[in-house]
Scaffold this motif. Structure first.
Motif: not given
Length: 263
Positions: A183-196
């Motif tokens: 499910g919702p998992t804190r990966t770089p997709l969340w934390d990268n610039p412009g991410g979630f």
């Protein structure tokens, strides 16, 4: 608990970031030999374990990419025991009509066809040794599609279907196939610039950390009240790859903090 993974040969696609990196690290801790594929394998080289880790620079969305990484494993270690189909992309969309043919092809080639091709490359070796494990990293989006991830959601549903088909066909040959759906998992997709995280912060008028907490607790209403971590997904993957899960095949394990409540 001894998972019996020492000296097992593991191929991990998308191994250099997020869930893939956590999976790679966990197998190395268990004494496995890992061949990790990524377009940018720099993070793998930082892990050390030089004798047990082979980083491979490869584009797994291409027809030849998955063959290349499996061939590397056979060349280096003479076998492949475990295949982790993890590589994936999740571009945000504005809805179905915003997704072009090229967009569909990019996501399906990366997320789904890489699984098809890597499995096709690994299975003959597993059949020959009469044993093997294939684990496919799907997503809760495969069962609960998201408008802004419409093509991603379809690719993950396809992975679930193919996982079941492979389990049925190759179980009699000693090969187990399962899927893990985070499910919702804190990966770089969340934390990268412009991410979630930045998108949620702008949407809710909060700073990033507050926005993530608000999203988990109040928007998604996750029973555990937080996002998952890559390490929590990796722990389930490593267990399913081990002999402790020897009677598990054709299954989908959800690692989602209770986000999907339907049977």
């Amino acid at each position: 608990m001894d998972l019996g993974l020492k000296d097992k040969v593991v191929v991990v696609t998308g191994a250099s970031l997020g869930i893939g990196l956590a999976i790679t690290r966990e197998f190395l801790r268990e004494g496995a030999k890992v061949v990790g594929g990524s377009r940018r394998p720099d993070n793998l080289e930082k892990l050390g374990h030089a004798e047990n880790l082979i980083p491979v620079s490869v584009d797994l969305s291409t027809p030849e990419g998955p063959d290349l990484i499996v061939d590397k494993a056979i060349e280096a270690f003479g076998k492949i025991d475990i295949l982790i189909n993890n590589v994936g992309i999740a571009p945000a969309r504005e809805g179905f009509l915003s997704v072009s043919d090229e967009d569909w092809e990019d996501v399906l080639e990366t997320n789904f066809m890489s699984m098809v091709r890597a499995s096709r490359a690994a299975l003959p070796h597993m059949i020959k040794q009469k044993s093997g494990v294939i684990l496919n990293i799907s997503s809760e989006s495969g069962r609960q599609p998201d408008t802004i991830l419409v093509d991603y959601s379809v690719s993950k549903a396809a992975m679930l279907s193919l996982s079941k088909a492979l389990a049925n066909e190759y179980g009699p040959m000693g090969i187990r196939v399962n899927a893990v759906s985070p499910g919702p998992t804190r990966t770089p997709l969340w934390d990268n610039p412009g991410g979630f995280a930045e998108g949620l912060a702008a949407q809710f008028g909060m700073d990033k950390e507050e926005a993530i907490v608000h999203f988990a607790r109040n928007v998604r209403q996750l029973p555990l009240g937080r996002l998952g971590t890559p390490e929590e997904v990796a722990s389930v993957v490593v267990f399913l790859a081990s002999e402790q899960a020897a009677f598990v095949t054709g299954a989908e394990y959800t690692v989602n903090g209770g986000s999907l409540r339907a049977f």
